[in-house]
Design an enzyme around this catalytic site. Structure first.
Site, short mmCIF file in Angstrom:
data_model
loop_
_atom_site.label_atom_id
_atom_site.label_comp_id
_atom_site.label_asym_id
_atom_site.label_seq_id
_atom_site.Cartn_x
_atom_site.Cartn_y
_atom_site.Cartn_z
N HIS A 22 75.08 60.06 -63.95
CA HIS A 22 74.96 59.09 -65.04
C HIS A 22 74.61 59.81 -66.33
CE1 HIS A 22 72.39 56.15 -67.35
NE2 HIS A 22 73.61 55.68 -67.45
N ASP A 64 79.42 54.25 -69.27
CA ASP A 64 78.00 54.01 -69.47
C ASP A 64 77.78 52.73 -70.28
OD1 ASP A 64 75.24 54.20 -69.87
OD2 ASP A 64 75.32 56.36 -70.20
N TYR A 113 84.02 68.86 -81.41
CA TYR A 113 84.03 70.15 -80.70
C TYR A 113 82.65 70.49 -80.15
CZ TYR A 113 88.68 71.24 -82.65
OH TYR A 113 90.01 71.23 -82.98
#
Length: 142
Positions: A22, A64, A113
């Site tokens: 998670h 999530d 990035y």
């Protein structure tokens, strides 16, 4: 082959998805993304588009629900409000497939990035559309 598992989910990709916990993040990257040099393990999916991989991953991985941004894409340089074709497609797939719907949020290119460098893994696809990159945060199965 396995029943009810999208064949795009290779053994390496299935292993990564199952090993993630998670809050861990996975990057689905286009063909231009520096997948091998960014840092995390790079899983190759050259024969698939980012949209195909996104659909396959969301068929087995929950997003999530404890964060406001479980799906992040790279903003267009110089046009942060623009929505590239690939990103519009990603939103449609999330709306159709994700167990927990989410509105995609954007990150500035270099922030994307940096975030990708801390991901659990990067899936390098054969996606040729520009800005065909997305970061997904894994949720829990209640």
């Amino acid at each position: 082959m396995l029943r009810n598992i999208n064949p795009i989910l290779s053994p390496d990709l299935l292993h990564a998805l199952r090993a993630m916990g998670h809050g861990d993040e996975i990057v689905i990257a286009d063909a231009n993304f520096p997948g091998s040099s960014t840092g995390p393990d790079c899983i190759r999916a050259d024969g698939s588009s980012a949209s195909e991989v996104l659909r396959a991953i969301l068929s087995v991985m929950p997003l999530d629900t404890f964060v406001p941004d479980p799906a992040l894409t790279m903003q267009v340089v110089g046009e942060p409000e623009a929505i590239p074709e690939a990103v519009a497609d990603f939103q449609t797939i999330i709306d159709e497939v994700a167990d927990n719907g989410a509105q995609i949020q954007g990150l500035e290119r270099f922030a994307f990035y940096d975030r990708a460098a801390t991901a659990f893994a990067i899936v390098q696809t054969g996606e040729r559309r520009l800005y065909g990159n997305i970061i997904l945060k894994k949720g829990v199965i209640a």
